[in-house]
Design a protein around this motif. Structure first.
Motif, PDB file in Angstrom:
ATOM      1  N   UNK A 189      11.911  -4.332  -6.255  1.00  0.00           N
ATOM      2  CA  UNK A 189      10.571  -4.111  -6.806  1.00  0.00           C
ATOM      3  C   UNK A 189       9.540  -4.085  -5.692  1.00  0.00           C
ATOM      4  N   UNK A 190       8.660  -3.085  -5.719  1.00  0.00           N
ATOM      5  CA  UNK A 190       7.662  -2.969  -4.658  1.00  0.00           C
ATOM      6  C   UNK A 190       6.723  -1.805  -4.899  1.00  0.00           C
ATOM      7  N   UNK A 191       5.814  -1.591  -3.976  1.00  0.00           N
ATOM      8  CA  UNK A 191       4.806  -0.537  -4.114  1.00  0.00           C
ATOM      9  C   UNK A 191       5.413   0.836  -3.838  1.00  0.00           C
ATOM     10  N   UNK A 192       4.911   1.831  -4.534  1.00  0.00           N
ATOM     11  CA  UNK A 192       5.377   3.208  -4.342  1.00  0.00           C
ATOM     12  C   UNK A 192       4.419   4.016  -3.480  1.00  0.00           C
ATOM     13  N   UNK A 193       3.328   3.376  -3.054  1.00  0.00           N
ATOM     14  CA  UNK A 193       2.385   3.993  -2.130  1.00  0.00           C
ATOM     15  C   UNK A 193       1.763   2.881  -1.294  1.00  0.00           C
ATOM     16  N   UNK A 194       1.148   3.217  -0.146  1.00  0.00           N
ATOM     17  CA  UNK A 194       0.582   2.159   0.699  1.00  0.00           C
ATOM     18  C   UNK A 194      -0.464   1.342  -0.046  1.00  0.00           C
TER      19      UNK A 194
END
Length: 445
Positions: A132-137
């Motif tokens: 799980x994490x960000x898909x953009x900065x």
């Protein structure tokens, strides 16, 4: 097969590539900085060219000087090794546009995997598990805070353009996130020229397992087993082994299938590594990054699978079929690699210096890939790696026993050296059991 090869690197990896090139009858050309002129890889090459002063930006990262060296020596191909320009997509394009053969993956694959956020998104679309994490900065601390709240603490703050364990920090709460975000962003801007940051779930107890892949000349992607890389200090590896003691046949099948999907998603050619985090409690694994080059730890795979990966790299670059049957890859025995660094064995702080004594161990199942001999000097300009001690045996227990004897027989005097740490590690009950994780060294210290 290509007839001449320029090795755009130094030290032990340059020496190792040169060894295979000469065995195959390929003319081996070295480039070196002024301070490296007396190192073994320079003497062992068929031809050598000085490309600049000690500063890597003026020598080993000097694209113009390296291409001039290739032209003046009539080199047909360039092998970048690892580090320096090995994962520089622009360099790969420049090499090929200059009419030379690039011994590595295509520039598009390098670029696609070089940005960690883009790589995560590509892998997710290909069906490769991602944490799980960000898909953009994360555009600012507010965005990072919102993302962390959604993911759940603790989180890993990572430089999107980073690699090799650099540009990472762990935040256990919102206050820590503010500190780590600013620290990682500043580091990323300074080191990579790109301050983009991603936020990802952090797993307090995790193992680092990677899969060796090889994209063949005919377009197929082959997975050649896994390596355990969980013995780390500051997120950087010190010991690797194959097979992983945490991976059973069923989990291995899942790892290899995911790695092949990862390679196919970017039309991968030549050697590369798909790195993953493994949760030992659930046997779930998640894509970490893809290294679009040969890895430092490639010898353990070579010994377990009986394959010369550099030779296979040269065959792929030459448009030739592999020497092995991709459908009949079976691990045999066990191999462990210890990175012999010029660093303090307690705090792991680099300690370069002149080498007054250097005696390498010998014996059954012992291999040493070294960059130095007695009389050479380990300088402060480059990585502290002096050699790789690789041992193999019929099983893990025999490999550990041979490693103990080899460490005891390895003599290095002059620079600081981490050999005493390995003597300690090889007696550590947790390591011996095989049930360890990336926090092992922290617990030892």
């Amino acid at each position: 097969m290509i007839e001449s090869l320029l090795v755009a690197n130094r030290g032990e990896i340059a020496r190792r590539i040169i060894r295979t090139a000469k065995r195959l009858g390929v003319r081996a050309i070295a480039v070196h900085s002024e301070v490296d002129a007396d190192l073994p890889f320079v003497a062992e090459a068929d031809e050598a060219v000085c490309v600049g002063p000690a500063n890597p930006a003026q020598s080993y990262r000097n694209v113009e000087a390296i291409l001039d060296a290739a032209k003046s020596t009539g080199a047909q191909a360039i092998h970048p090794g690892y580090g320096f320009l090995s994962e520089n997509a622009d360099f790969a394009r420049t090499v090929e546009s200059s009419g030379l053969v690039w011994v590595g993956p295509g520039a598009d694959a390098i670029a696609a995997m070089g940005d960690k956020i883009n790589a995560r998104n590509l892998m997710a679309a290909a069906g490769v598990p991602v944490a799980p994490g960000t898909t953009e900065p994360a555009a600012g601390l507010a965005a990072a805070t919102a993302a962390a709240a959604e993911i759940g603490y603790p989180v890993m703050v990572k430089a999107a353009a980073g690699g090799g364990g650099m540009g990472m920090g762990v935040a256990t709460d919102e206050a820590a996130l503010g500190t780590e975000y600013d620290k990682v962003r500043a580091f990323a801007e300074r080191m990579f020229g790109d301050g983009s940051v991603l936020i990802e779930r952090y797993f307090p107890r995790v193992r680092h397992v990677e899969v060796q892949i090889l994209g063949l000349a005919d377009g197929r992607v082959v997975a050649i087993g896994e390596r355990e890389c969980s013995v780390q200090r500051r997120n950087q590896k010190l010991v690797e082994e194959s097979p992983s003691p945490a991976v059973d046949p069923q989990l291995r099948e899942r790892f290899l299938a995911a790695a092949v999907r990862a390679g196919e998603a970017v039309n991968y050619r030549n050697a590369g590594t798909v790195e993953c985090l493994l949760d030992p409690a659930t046997n779930e694994f998640f894509f970490l990054e893809m290294n679009t080059r040969l890895q430092v730890e490639h010898p353990v795979t070579e010994l377990v699978y009986g394959i010369d990966l550099v030779a296979e790299q040269l065959r792929v670059a030459s448009g030739l079929a592999p020497t092995f049957d991709p459908a009949a890859l079976t691990p045999r025995g066990h191999a462990i690699e210890l990175r012999i660094n010029a660093e303090d064995p307690k705090r792991f702080i680099p300690g370069p210096g002149a080498i007054s004594a250097w005696t390498e161990p010998v014996g059954e199942g012992v291999r040493v890939d070294s960059g130095y001999v007695a009389g050479n000097t380990v300088t402060q300009f480059y990585d502290s790696l002096m050699a790789k001690l690789i041992v193999s045996g019929a099983d893990r227990a025999e490999a550990i026993e041979r490693a103990r004897a080899a460490v005891a027989a390895f003599e290095v005097a002059g620079p600081k050296c981490n050999l005493p740490f390995f003597a300690e590690l090889l007696e550590n009950p947790e390591f011996i059991s095989g049930d360890y994780d990336t926090a092992l060294i922290t617990r030892m210290r």
